[in-house]
Structures are given as structure tokens and as C-alpha cells.
Design an enzyme around this catalytic site. Structure first.
Site, mmCIF file in Angstrom:
data_model
loop_
_atom_site.group_PDB
_atom_site.id
_atom_site.type_symbol
_atom_site.label_atom_id
_atom_site.label_comp_id
_atom_site.label_asym_id
_atom_site.label_seq_id
_atom_site.Cartn_x
_atom_site.Cartn_y
_atom_site.Cartn_z
ATOM 1 N N CYS A 64 0.843 -1.192 0.000
ATOM 2 C CA CYS A 64 0.000 0.000 0.000
ATOM 3 C C CYS A 64 0.884 1.250 0.000
ATOM 4 C CB CYS A 64 -0.965 0.011 1.176
ATOM 5 S SG CYS A 64 -0.308 0.670 2.707
ATOM 6 N N GLU A 65 0.434 2.235 -0.767
ATOM 7 C CA GLU A 65 1.233 3.452 -0.901
ATOM 8 C C GLU A 65 1.132 4.348 0.321
ATOM 9 O OE1 GLU A 65 -0.231 5.240 -4.455
ATOM 10 O OE2 GLU A 65 -1.880 6.270 -3.465
ATOM 11 N N HIS A 66 0.187 4.074 1.204
ATOM 12 C CA HIS A 66 0.033 4.935 2.381
ATOM 13 C C HIS A 66 0.973 4.544 3.514
ATOM 14 C CE1 HIS A 66 -4.196 5.318 0.591
ATOM 15 N NE2 HIS A 66 -3.488 6.375 0.245
ATOM 16 N N HIS A 67 1.263 3.255 3.634
ATOM 17 C CA HIS A 67 2.077 2.780 4.763
ATOM 18 C C HIS A 67 3.275 1.958 4.317
ATOM 19 C CE1 HIS A 67 -2.131 3.277 6.195
ATOM 20 N NE2 HIS A 67 -1.514 3.907 7.182
ATOM 21 N N GLN A 100 -5.464 -0.678 -3.755
ATOM 22 C CA GLN A 100 -6.071 -1.819 -4.437
ATOM 23 C C GLN A 100 -7.030 -1.375 -5.552
ATOM 24 O OE1 GLN A 100 -7.645 -4.851 -1.804
ATOM 25 N NE2 GLN A 100 -9.058 -5.548 -3.385
ATOM 26 N N HIS A 116 -5.065 -6.464 3.878
ATOM 27 C CA HIS A 116 -4.097 -5.363 3.971
ATOM 28 C C HIS A 116 -3.439 -5.364 5.350
ATOM 29 C CE1 HIS A 116 -5.352 -2.987 0.299
ATOM 30 N NE2 HIS A 116 -6.259 -3.944 0.371
ATOM 31 N N CYS A 145 -1.712 -3.171 6.690
ATOM 32 C CA CYS A 145 -1.849 -1.890 7.403
ATOM 33 C C CYS A 145 -3.153 -1.819 8.184
ATOM 34 C CB CYS A 145 -1.695 -0.693 6.461
ATOM 35 S SG CYS A 145 -2.991 -0.533 5.232
HETATM 36 ZN ZN ZN Z 1 -2.056 1.195 4.056
#
Ligand code: ZN
Length: 188
Positions: free
Chosen positions: A81-84, A122, A150, A152
Site C-alpha cells: 500500500c502506498e500509504h504505509h 487496491q 491489507h 496496514c
Molecule cells: Zn495502508
């Protein structure tokens, strides 16, 4: 132009700084080679940035008069995931109805990887795969369904261990009720 290979020495130095900042001692025995390992690992896990669907396809587009639905089910997904920058993983199903051209079945899985091996969400991953299959084959319709867990969400944040995220992207004739129903019943 393809992006250049990541600089392993620079990434290793950044990971070493990260270890120190997190309170670790990068000179203790267990961590001595960790920065170099992480650099190699991250480079592999993001190799999708350095390839394109056209490149993995390598010309494997064939003329065909077939007009049936082709489905490749249960393609394993490993992405981040690009956020975490934490992994998400699961399965994806890809279907299409050809309109004069088909592609090698193994190439579908390789196209999936080309997008999965990048920092992703996703929803976008699902759409990018569908759009690439559509563009390459000129199919009359494409469907992609993906279900992933996920990390995260599982090991931090809401800490939901069993939540599975399902996304779909339906293009062209796959938006018709009957075609969508056939696709969904075959991938269930
Ligand atoms: Zn994430």
C-alpha cells in the site's frame, strides 16, 4: 524511457539511518547486513516501476476469431500500500472477451505483477490491470475482481484481522448484466 535501477548503496544508507532513528543498533550482529538486504528486497518488490505491460507481453498477441469469455482465476497478488508501505496480498481474477486478438494466458499474470509490484492502492491496481488488458487486446470487454488482506489494517490502525477488501473493474461488454453475471459466477 524506463526509470533507472535504484541505487542500492543509497537505499542501504537510508535504511541504516532508519534503524538508528527507530532505536536500533545497526552494528549489532543480526542487523549488520540488514540495510543491504532491505535495499535488494525493496528493489525487487517495486520492480513493476521498471517494466511495462508491453515489455512483459513481448509481442505475445495472437489473432483469433474466438469470441468466448476467457478467465484466468486465482492469480496471486503481492503488493504494497502506498500509504504505509506495508504489504497487501490476495487473489485476482481476470476475464475478457476477445475481439480479434488474444494474449498468452501466462502473460495475464505477468501484466498483473507489472502493476502489483509498485506502491499501490487496491482500487487503482484493479483498474490499471483492466485498462492494460483492454488496451493490449482491444477486447470487447474486460473484468478484473480482486480480494486482498491489507497488513496496514491488520497489524496497526483498526487492527481488523479478517477484513478482506474486494474491488472490481468492469469495462465494455462486462458492464452488461448478463456478461457480468456470467463472469461473477465463474470467478466465485
Ligand atoms: Zn495502508
Amino acid at each position: 524511457m524506463q526509470p533507472k535501477e535504484p541505487n542500492q548503496v543509497r537505499i542501504a544508507a537510508l535504511v541504516r539511518d532508519l534503524l538508528i532513528e527507530l532505536g536500533e543498533d545497526p552494528d549489532r550482529e543480526g542487523l549488520l547486513k540488514t540495510p543491504e538486504r532491505v535495499a535488494r528486497s525493496l528493489t525487487y518488490l517495486t520492480h513493476g516501476y521498471r517494466t511495462t505491460p508491453q515489455e512483459v507481453l513481448n509481442g505475445a498477441v495472437f489473432e483469433s476469431t474466438a469470441n468466448n469469455m476467457v478467465i484466468v482465476r486465482d492469480i496471486e497478488i503481492y503488493s504494497m500500500c502506498e500509504h504505509h508501505m506495508l504489504p497487501f496480498y490476495g487473489r485476482c481474477h481476470v476475464g475478457y472477451i476477445a475481439n480479434g486478438h488474444v494474449i498468452g494466458l501466462s502473460k495475464i499474470a505477468r501484466i498483473v505483477d507489472c502493476f502489483a509490484r509498485r506502491l499501490q492502492i487496491q482500487e487503482r491496481l484493479t483498474e490499471e490491470i483492466a485498462a492494460a488488458i483492454q488496451e493490449i487486446t482491444g477486447a470487447e470487454g474486460v473484468g478484473v475482481v480482486m480480494s486482498c488482506a491489507h497488513l496496514c489494517m491488520m497489524m496497526r490502525g483498526v487492527e481488523k484481522q479478517n477484513a478482506v477488501t474486494v474491488t472490481s473493474s468492469l469495462l465494455g461488454s462486462f458492464r452488461d448484466t448478463a456478461v457480468r453475471a456470467e463472469f461473477m459466477s465463474l470467478v466465485r
